[in-house]
Design an enzyme around this catalytic site. Sequence first.
Site, PDB file in Angstrom:
ATOM      1  N   PHE A  33     -18.053  50.202  -7.300  1.00  0.00           N
ATOM      2  CA  PHE A  33     -19.371  49.560  -7.218  1.00  0.00           C
ATOM      3  C   PHE A  33     -20.313  50.257  -6.247  1.00  0.00           C
ATOM      4  CE2 PHE A  33     -17.392  47.585  -3.487  1.00  0.00           C
ATOM      5  CZ  PHE A  33     -18.451  47.603  -2.591  1.00  0.00           C
ATOM      6  N   SER A  63     -10.511  52.038  -5.004  1.00  0.00           N
ATOM      7  CA  SER A  63      -9.607  51.763  -3.883  1.00  0.00           C
ATOM      8  C   SER A  63      -8.245  52.445  -4.112  1.00  0.00           C
ATOM      9  CB  SER A  63      -9.426  50.247  -3.750  1.00  0.00           C
ATOM     10  OG  SER A  63      -8.911  49.741  -4.960  1.00  0.00           O
ATOM     11  N   CYS A  98     -17.301  55.426   0.958  1.00  0.00           N
ATOM     12  CA  CYS A  98     -15.976  55.998   1.210  1.00  0.00           C
ATOM     13  C   CYS A  98     -16.049  57.047   2.302  1.00  0.00           C
ATOM     14  CB  CYS A  98     -15.424  56.618  -0.055  1.00  0.00           C
ATOM     15  SG  CYS A  98     -16.410  58.016  -0.574  1.00  0.00           S
TER      16      CYS A  98
HETATM   17  P1  NAD Z   1     -11.875  49.044  -7.028  1.00  0.00           P
HETATM   18  O1  NAD Z   1     -10.650  49.879  -6.885  1.00  0.00           O
HETATM   19  O2  NAD Z   1     -11.759  47.577  -6.886  1.00  0.00           O
HETATM   20  O3  NAD Z   1     -12.548  49.292  -8.476  1.00  0.00           O
HETATM   21  C1  NAD Z   1     -12.788  50.586  -8.963  1.00  0.00           C
HETATM   22  C2  NAD Z   1     -12.732  50.560 -10.488  1.00  0.00           C
HETATM   23  O4  NAD Z   1     -11.414  50.193 -10.899  1.00  0.00           O
HETATM   24  C3  NAD Z   1     -13.692  49.572 -11.129  1.00  0.00           C
HETATM   25  O5  NAD Z   1     -14.268  50.162 -12.255  1.00  0.00           O
HETATM   26  C4  NAD Z   1     -12.791  48.389 -11.489  1.00  0.00           C
HETATM   27  O6  NAD Z   1     -13.228  47.706 -12.650  1.00  0.00           O
HETATM   28  C5  NAD Z   1     -11.443  49.031 -11.730  1.00  0.00           C
HETATM   29  N1  NAD Z   1     -10.321  48.173 -11.327  1.00  0.00           N
HETATM   30  C6  NAD Z   1     -10.300  47.294 -10.290  1.00  0.00           C
HETATM   31  N2  NAD Z   1      -9.094  46.704 -10.204  1.00  0.00           N
HETATM   32  C7  NAD Z   1      -8.331  47.219 -11.182  1.00  0.00           C
HETATM   33  C8  NAD Z   1      -6.977  47.016 -11.593  1.00  0.00           C
HETATM   34  N3  NAD Z   1      -6.174  46.167 -10.972  1.00  0.00           N
HETATM   35  N4  NAD Z   1      -6.511  47.725 -12.648  1.00  0.00           N
HETATM   36  C9  NAD Z   1      -7.312  48.596 -13.294  1.00  0.00           C
HETATM   37  N5  NAD Z   1      -8.598  48.834 -12.937  1.00  0.00           N
HETATM   38  C10 NAD Z   1      -9.109  48.166 -11.899  1.00  0.00           C
HETATM   39  O7  NAD Z   1     -12.962  49.639  -5.989  1.00  0.00           O
HETATM   40  P2  NAD Z   1     -14.395  49.060  -5.631  1.00  0.00           P
HETATM   41  O8  NAD Z   1     -14.230  47.841  -4.801  1.00  0.00           O
HETATM   42  O9  NAD Z   1     -15.263  49.012  -6.827  1.00  0.00           O
HETATM   43  O10 NAD Z   1     -14.936  50.264  -4.710  1.00  0.00           O
HETATM   44  C11 NAD Z   1     -14.647  50.387  -3.347  1.00  0.00           C
HETATM   45  C12 NAD Z   1     -13.483  51.332  -3.114  1.00  0.00           C
HETATM   46  O11 NAD Z   1     -13.769  52.612  -3.688  1.00  0.00           O
HETATM   47  C13 NAD Z   1     -13.240  51.596  -1.639  1.00  0.00           C
HETATM   48  O12 NAD Z   1     -11.869  51.598  -1.411  1.00  0.00           O
HETATM   49  C14 NAD Z   1     -13.826  52.985  -1.420  1.00  0.00           C
HETATM   50  O13 NAD Z   1     -13.285  53.715  -0.347  1.00  0.00           O
HETATM   51  C15 NAD Z   1     -13.504  53.621  -2.724  1.00  0.00           C
HETATM   52  N6  NAD Z   1     -14.348  54.798  -2.958  1.00  0.00           N
HETATM   53  C16 NAD Z   1     -13.770  56.010  -2.808  1.00  0.00           C
HETATM   54  C17 NAD Z   1     -14.534  57.140  -2.971  1.00  0.00           C
HETATM   55  C18 NAD Z   1     -13.918  58.497  -2.801  1.00  0.00           C
HETATM   56  O14 NAD Z   1     -14.584  59.455  -3.098  1.00  0.00           O
HETATM   57  N7  NAD Z   1     -12.697  58.620  -2.340  1.00  0.00           N
HETATM   58  C19 NAD Z   1     -15.894  57.028  -3.307  1.00  0.00           C
HETATM   59  C20 NAD Z   1     -16.440  55.755  -3.471  1.00  0.00           C
HETATM   60  C21 NAD Z   1     -15.642  54.636  -3.292  1.00  0.00           C
END
Ligand code: NAD
Length: 497
Positions: A149, A226, A281
Amino acid sequence: MNLIQHFVNGKKFLSNSKRNGKIFDPATGEQKSQIILGSKLDLDNAVIIAKKAFETWSQKPPIQRARVMFKFKELIEKNSDEITKIIVSEHGKVYEDAKGSLQRGLEIVEFACGIPQVLKGEFSENVGTNIDSWSVRQPLGVCAGITPFNFPAMVPMWMFPMAIACGNTFILKPSEKDPSCSMRLAELLTEAGLPNGVFNVVNGDKEVVDAILVNKDIQAVSFVGSTPVAKYIYENAAKNEKRVQALGGAKNHLVVMPDCDLDQAVNGLMGAAYGSAGERCMAQSVAVAVGNVADNLVNKLIKKVEALKVGPGMDKTSEMGPLISKVHLEKVKSYVDLGVKEGAKLIVDGRNLKLQGYEKGFFMGGCLFDNVKKNMKIYKEEIFGPVLSIIRVKDFNEATQLINDHEYGNGVSIYTRDGDVGRTFANKIKVGMVGINIPIPVPVAFHSFGGWKRSLFGDQHMHGPEGVRFYTKLKTITSRWPSGVRSNPEFIMPTMK
Ligand code: NAD
């Protein structure tokens, strides 16, 4: 109520999925749209279309694919105010920050405009007598992207401009919390002349993600989110024989050396810790105060954190907007409660901030902890909110050891005037992206973005040269014309004579 659908085969598309989600304006706390949460069938149908589109798109000369990117770049520039407002309205970050993140995405499109140059292969004449050999990079097929997000424009744009310019077709599953930006980008790609079916958006949650992971016609999966989900994606995509890059969470440190320009370090920390309400991130959520710098650092930070201007993203005076959701707001606050219980010293407490006229918005003020210890959960875990922890160490070696022992390794910075210290730090630190007197060392488009350790599962970083490698496969051709040397059958391993 506005209903957000899918975008498949060049147009909006309503599935018969019965499941819906809610999209909020984080500044007011009010629901502004409904989103279709797609089904496995929706995803599978989109893949059939993308697979068909690949047959012709992959055969287009790279220069023609680049021309679509040039046009797309123009359209993003023309519509940047509208796209920025979409980001602010669903994510909450402040306008200028949202605009900056769109600009960083646009820079990947600019890089993709040069794809004919980047895709050039290698040629060796006469590797054997009258035998030539050359290597080309060919597209993979249908690729998928699953995005978080916190950067609704930039993170999808780390992926699809590169994938498409390389000749692939793409299915994007954006975050179900702020998908409208991806839908608008899909429309602009169509307006730029991208053939139908090359770029598709399938909205949804875990059901669509799981459908991506098992679909036999998807060749590669790019994920950002995440760490637990990144690991799940990495394992399951690999199990289903897909190429995968899965970027996860982070806990980034900014080391403040006693010899640094302290005001510069404090300003760097303020932007890096509290910008975008810490929902980055690459946010610097730990300040590592080395030696006798700690008291001065704390005194300067307190004043600035207390003076942070928190408000809605469209207010020009706001420095920090709301968090993404009520659930996330409660989670971040509960980490602050936990830090107090664990014995860290909460020197600025933003938990009770209330904004007049925005009482239902997902706001909190900046929080600052001193005397954080490495065994505390608030140090070990990613909080993803406006909470900065100060950890005091005696010297440079203790600072580097602390960082190298952490499970995450996304970004890191050091503030110092000593070139030797800066160089040693860059060399020894076990982190993927390093800043020296730079608070948020996000690589530019023509380098690549990615962390180490549990911040990235897979072998390739995103965009830039690594993006080209990820979205193409190498083919090496060895050839001789029949008029060359005639040979009898050979039963030994051929060597180049
Ligand atoms: P999230 O992991 O909850 O969701 C990311 C994506 O995965 C979304 O599209 C979501 O629909 C999907 N998803 C969520 N739960 C799932 C599951 N159980 N099974 C399958 N798919 C699932 O992350 P978020 O809250 O949207 O974003 C924040 C996180 O992203 C933070 O941990 C942040 O550090 C990370 N992030 C990392 C980077 C990087 O470059 N390393 C960049 C941006 C964000």
